[in-house]
Design a protein around this motif. Sequence first.
Motif: not given
Lengths: 308, 309
Positions: A8, A99-101, A106-107, A110, B299
């Motif tokens: 990321s 959670d992918p979203r 959280e991503t 996941n 994100d």
Amino acid sequence: MVTEVFSSELPIDERLTIKKNRIKGGNSEKRFCIVTGTHGDELEGQYVCFLLSQFLQEHIDDVDGVIDIYPALNPLGIDSITRGIPNFDLDMNRIFPGDPRGAMAETAANAIYNDLLGAEMVIDIHASNIFLREIPQVRINVKNADLLVPYGKELNVDFIWIHEAATVLESTLAHSLNSVGTPCLVVEMGVGMRITRHYGTSLVNGILQLLKSLGFYRGEVDIENKEQFVSTQGEVEFLNAGCSGVFIPSIDNNQWMKKGEKIGMIVNALEGNVLETVVSPCDGLVFTLRAYPIVYEGSLMARIFKKN
Amino acid sequence: MEKKIIFRMNSPYRDDFRITGFEFGVGEKTVAIVGAMRGDEIQQQYVCAQIVKRLMKIENDGKIDKGCKILVIPNANPFSMNLEKRFWSMDNTDINRMFPGYDKGETTQRIAAALFDTLKNYTYGIQLASFYMPGEFVPHVRMLDTGYQDTADAKFFELPYIYVRKPRPYDSTMLNYNWQIWNTFAFSIYSGLTNQLNTDLAEETIHAIFRFMNSKRIVTDLQRHGYVSEIVTDDNHVVVQSKKAGIYTKLVSANHAVEKGDLLARIIDPYNGDTLDEILSPCKGIVFFAHYRPLVLEDTIIFRIIEVK
């Protein structure tokens, strides 16, 4: 082969990348995973990953299957001596399966969870925290005890602690994996921010023994016979500070104590007096001992296994 | 008013740790109000301080109903606030993840146990809460969907929204959750901000709490009317995340009405100032949450919009 599990973008010219090293030998596609570094202040697993990776690559002819090693699930935490993920309030080991979203943490959780799913076994190595020193132990939720205790014994640890189920623990990596049929053993050993080499060596031998029994490794394993204790053979006693001050231990961790024997004292360094003499509440093995000297009322100083 | 020390603990080198409560009225445990439990909940502390000030006057005027006792704890963690740390100053544990507490356990478990021993058995529990992500909210009542929540009573705050959300495993150790399990009608009030002070938003929260107590005949203190609350859940929220990391410039704030396609924010390249991404509203609605730190990761949840259909 080193690959990315998650990546990321960070604000200024940097990518956060969670990596694993895949060591593959023979023809089997079965997978065994070692993960560590969820908490950025726990470094004991670093040495285990290094030793294991080095050993397996040197003995690749004895390997049959895929062994994935994830040394840093929380790279930013490790880099900044931060237990959690920097700038994220929640403990990473309380947000699985992620959670992918969700937000970046959280991503990431996941992605890690999905990458581990389906493995024959996952070993999640922790190193207590900066406050407590632990003997090598495996911790198992009582719900999974029947399946996991035999595997835990293979890991060459001194103690297997079967603990009660708690709702708050349902969001740990181990619980998330175990609840969907991917067995995961949690190892706790040593102390935060440090590496205890003999613990690392001992655990690597235990992991090799487990790899061998699961058919991933067919070489020699150097295991010393030692007595292992399972918490169901007795009870775990918690020893919390009765007052605030400076804790001076009288013993090292991993000692058998008689009831009433001195474990340490809490002192007032300003006035030069002893505030509390800390004694063992029972006959038993001290398997957790406070490493960080400053204590508040309630601070955990020791855990003692009292054998029936 | 009676000032009480609810919990006291000595420290190796600091002053004693003290949690102070202010009791008003005599009678049944009717309503407990808890402010800052983390060291950066300044807005929450301010709101409670104003409530204490107003309750003192209301009590002197004889306008607390007979048989009602009100407890206000402005700060359950002054040690951390004095250091400007969010969590417990020594081991970084969160008191609001330790309920119902354990009086023989670790330090923050003992603090939580002492707090909960005092706070349980009140009919109503109000916590001035904060969110784990940095940002501003439309002031609202938040409730966990435990099956015990009472959204009908939550409407008496007359705040714009009542947000009911499914509890996650880690919520089971929060004060709100445990209050509900122990039969207290529990409400978390989000007063807009954390680690900052906005007195206008604070006033809105203070009015809301007095509206509630007035409606429940706990105090007689007529307030101006607020909103007809709308109940929302995660199903009503449209989450907007950053696709790029960089410097974040926000163009709308919480409570703004937006149309589908409106420009909400830009992500700027930190080296050359180019616009890396323009964040457009995916729907028509009201901005419920807006991230407010100047840097964002990929994100990052930067907006939550309550969709208006």
